[in-house]
Design a protein around this motif. Sequence first.
Motif, PDB file in Angstrom:
ATOM      1  N   ALA A 248       0.805  -1.220   0.000  1.00 20.64           N
ATOM      2  CA  ALA A 248       0.000   0.000   0.000  1.00 20.64           C
ATOM      3  C   ALA A 248       0.840   1.274   0.000  1.00 20.64           C
ATOM      4  O   ALA A 248       0.324   2.354  -0.276  1.00 20.64           O
ATOM      5  N   LEU A 249       2.131   1.169   0.307  1.00 23.45           N
ATOM      6  CA  LEU A 249       2.973   2.362   0.415  1.00 23.45           C
ATOM      7  C   LEU A 249       3.357   2.882  -0.965  1.00 23.45           C
ATOM      8  O   LEU A 249       3.560   2.115  -1.900  1.00 23.45           O
ATOM      9  N   ASP A 250       3.481   4.188  -1.069  1.00 19.57           N
ATOM     10  CA  ASP A 250       3.838   4.840  -2.325  1.00 19.57           C
ATOM     11  C   ASP A 250       5.354   5.034  -2.373  1.00 19.57           C
ATOM     12  O   ASP A 250       5.875   6.081  -1.984  1.00 19.57           O
ATOM     13  N   LEU A 251       6.056   4.020  -2.853  1.00 20.83           N
ATOM     14  CA  LEU A 251       7.519   4.032  -2.866  1.00 20.83           C
ATOM     15  C   LEU A 251       8.097   5.116  -3.774  1.00 20.83           C
ATOM     16  O   LEU A 251       9.075   5.770  -3.388  1.00 20.83           O
ATOM     17  N   PRO A 252       7.549   5.355  -4.979  1.00 19.53           N
ATOM     18  CA  PRO A 252       8.122   6.439  -5.799  1.00 19.53           C
ATOM     19  C   PRO A 252       8.054   7.811  -5.120  1.00 19.53           C
ATOM     20  O   PRO A 252       9.015   8.583  -5.192  1.00 19.53           O
ATOM     21  N   LEU A 253       6.947   8.110  -4.445  1.00 19.40           N
ATOM     22  CA  LEU A 253       6.870   9.391  -3.735  1.00 19.40           C
ATOM     23  C   LEU A 253       7.834   9.426  -2.549  1.00 19.40           C
ATOM     24  O   LEU A 253       8.406  10.477  -2.253  1.00 19.40           O
ATOM     25  N   ALA A 254       8.011   8.287  -1.891  1.00 18.43           N
ATOM     26  CA  ALA A 254       8.979   8.235  -0.790  1.00 18.43           C
ATOM     27  C   ALA A 254      10.395   8.484  -1.312  1.00 18.43           C
ATOM     28  O   ALA A 254      11.197   9.173  -0.676  1.00 18.43           O
ATOM     29  N   GLY A 255      10.692   7.948  -2.490  1.00 18.53           N
ATOM     30  CA  GLY A 255      12.006   8.188  -3.100  1.00 18.53           C
ATOM     31  C   GLY A 255      12.199   9.646  -3.471  1.00 18.53           C
ATOM     32  O   GLY A 255      13.269  10.225  -3.223  1.00 18.53           O
ATOM     33  N   ALA A 256      11.166  10.258  -4.054  1.00 12.28           N
ATOM     34  CA  ALA A 256      11.254  11.675  -4.406  1.00 12.28           C
ATOM     35  C   ALA A 256      11.396  12.537  -3.153  1.00 12.28           C
ATOM     36  O   ALA A 256      12.192  13.486  -3.124  1.00 12.28           O
ATOM     37  N   ALA A 257      10.649  12.188  -2.107  1.00  9.84           N
ATOM     38  CA  ALA A 257      10.737  12.938  -0.850  1.00  9.84           C
ATOM     39  C   ALA A 257      12.136  12.811  -0.251  1.00  9.84           C
ATOM     40  O   ALA A 257      12.683  13.777   0.295  1.00  9.84           O
ATOM     41  N   THR A 258      12.723  11.633  -0.375  1.00 13.18           N
ATOM     42  CA  THR A 258      14.082  11.416   0.133  1.00 13.18           C
ATOM     43  C   THR A 258      15.077  12.296  -0.615  1.00 13.18           C
ATOM     44  O   THR A 258      15.941  12.939   0.004  1.00 13.18           O
ATOM     45  N   ALA A 259      14.964  12.341  -1.928  1.00  6.92           N
ATOM     46  CA  ALA A 259      15.870  13.178  -2.726  1.00  6.92           C
ATOM     47  C   ALA A 259      15.735  14.648  -2.332  1.00  6.92           C
ATOM     48  O   ALA A 259      16.741  15.361  -2.189  1.00  6.92           O
ATOM     49  N   ILE A 260      14.511  15.095  -2.130  1.00  6.54           N
ATOM     50  CA  ILE A 260      14.290  16.492  -1.738  1.00  6.54           C
ATOM     51  C   ILE A 260      14.871  16.763  -0.352  1.00  6.54           C
ATOM     52  O   ILE A 260      15.512  17.790  -0.128  1.00  6.54           O
ATOM     53  N   LEU A 261      14.666  15.840   0.579  1.00 10.07           N
ATOM     54  CA  LEU A 261      15.167  16.046   1.939  1.00 10.07           C
ATOM     55  C   LEU A 261      16.694  16.068   1.966  1.00 10.07           C
ATOM     56  O   LEU A 261      17.306  16.895   2.645  1.00 10.07           O
ATOM     57  N   LEU A 262      17.328  15.176   1.204  1.00  2.00           N
ATOM     58  CA  LEU A 262      18.797  15.158   1.172  1.00  2.00           C
ATOM     59  C   LEU A 262      19.362  16.398   0.482  1.00  2.00           C
ATOM     60  O   LEU A 262      20.393  16.932   0.892  1.00  2.00           O
ATOM     61  N   THR A 263      18.681  16.879  -0.556  1.00  2.00           N
ATOM     62  CA  THR A 263      19.101  18.127  -1.201  1.00  2.00           C
ATOM     63  C   THR A 263      18.967  19.283  -0.223  1.00  2.00           C
ATOM     64  O   THR A 263      19.834  20.160  -0.150  1.00  2.00           O
ATOM     65  N   SER A 264      17.906  19.258   0.549  1.00  4.29           N
ATOM     66  CA  SER A 264      17.706  20.269   1.568  1.00  4.29           C
ATOM     67  C   SER A 264      18.850  20.245   2.586  1.00  4.29           C
ATOM     68  O   SER A 264      19.332  21.294   3.025  1.00  4.29           O
ATOM     69  N   GLY A 265      19.285  19.036   2.953  1.00  3.06           N
ATOM     70  CA  GLY A 265      20.412  18.911   3.867  1.00  3.06           C
ATOM     71  C   GLY A 265      21.691  19.505   3.301  1.00  3.06           C
ATOM     72  O   GLY A 265      22.512  20.070   4.025  1.00  3.06           O
ATOM     73  N   PHE A 266      21.870  19.395   1.983  1.00  2.00           N
ATOM     74  CA  PHE A 266      23.024  20.005   1.318  1.00  2.00           C
ATOM     75  C   PHE A 266      23.005  21.522   1.525  1.00  2.00           C
ATOM     76  O   PHE A 266      24.021  22.126   1.852  1.00  2.00           O
ATOM     77  N   PHE A 267      21.829  22.129   1.344  1.00  2.00           N
ATOM     78  CA  PHE A 267      21.728  23.575   1.530  1.00  2.00           C
ATOM     79  C   PHE A 267      21.937  23.970   2.991  1.00  2.00           C
ATOM     80  O   PHE A 267      22.534  25.012   3.278  1.00  2.00           O
ATOM     81  N   ALA A 268      21.470  23.144   3.913  1.00  2.00           N
ATOM     82  CA  ALA A 268      21.701  23.425   5.339  1.00  2.00           C
ATOM     83  C   ALA A 268      23.194  23.370   5.658  1.00  2.00           C
ATOM     84  O   ALA A 268      23.701  24.203   6.420  1.00  2.00           O
ATOM     85  N   ALA A 269      23.901  22.412   5.063  1.00  2.00           N
ATOM     86  CA  ALA A 269      25.348  22.323   5.286  1.00  2.00           C
ATOM     87  C   ALA A 269      26.061  23.543   4.704  1.00  2.00           C
ATOM     88  O   ALA A 269      26.975  24.090   5.332  1.00  2.00           O
ATOM     89  N   ARG A 270      25.653  23.967   3.527  1.00  2.00           N
ATOM     90  CA  ARG A 270      26.251  25.178   2.933  1.00  2.00           C
ATOM     91  C   ARG A 270      26.035  26.383   3.843  1.00  2.00           C
ATOM     92  O   ARG A 270      26.930  27.206   4.027  1.00  2.00           O
ATOM     93  N   ALA A 271      24.841  26.480   4.409  1.00  2.00           N
ATOM     94  CA  ALA A 271      24.548  27.601   5.309  1.00  2.00           C
ATOM     95  C   ALA A 271      25.441  27.534   6.544  1.00  2.00           C
ATOM     96  O   ALA A 271      25.962  28.557   6.999  1.00  2.00           O
TER      97      ALA A 271
END
Length: 183
Positions: free
Chosen positions: A60-83
């Motif tokens: 029942a889980l939406d794995l493609p959306l979980a993957g996209a959310a993971t990519a967005i969260l990790l990209t967000s972490g990149f920006f937090a590290a830059r800051a």
Amino acid sequence: MNAHTPPASLTVGQPTSEGGMELLLWILIWSEFAVFGAFLVAFLILGLIDPPALAKLHGALDLPLAGAATAILLTSGFFAARAAFGRRPRWNLVAAALGGLGFVALKLVAYSHEIPAITAVESRLVELYFLITGFHLAHVLFVALIMLAIAWRPTPRRTGTIAAIWHAIDLVWLLILPIIYLG
């Protein structure tokens, strides 16, 4: 006479609370790991006890959306590290926060797809799934909003602190993903 000179950390001009704040930060981070760790261990145990319910939940889980959310969260972490490293902290904090809000949006869309199918699964695994992912979602939303507030007037200390918390949230998601979604 010998005059006693206090150590540098006890002189009047030195801030004494910074070490205490760092300690509180690490207590917060490790307590988050402990709570999420306990939830994830419980999920693993329930999955071992009730494999058919776990299989239904995974279906029942939406794995493609979980993957996209993971990519967005990790990209967000990149920006937090830059800051945190002083590279345009205001804009990088805003970018990190927007990534967190994007994660929240994708997770809410995933919930809208998953809820109809998951409600058919009669197991405590479903409750634990929503507890773990919802608790994480609340953390992402709350810290993203704090990040936006800090971006208004960033200081190196605030930026470093919020980046450390953000990375802990990223790490928790990197534990949730394989245990819940890929397990």
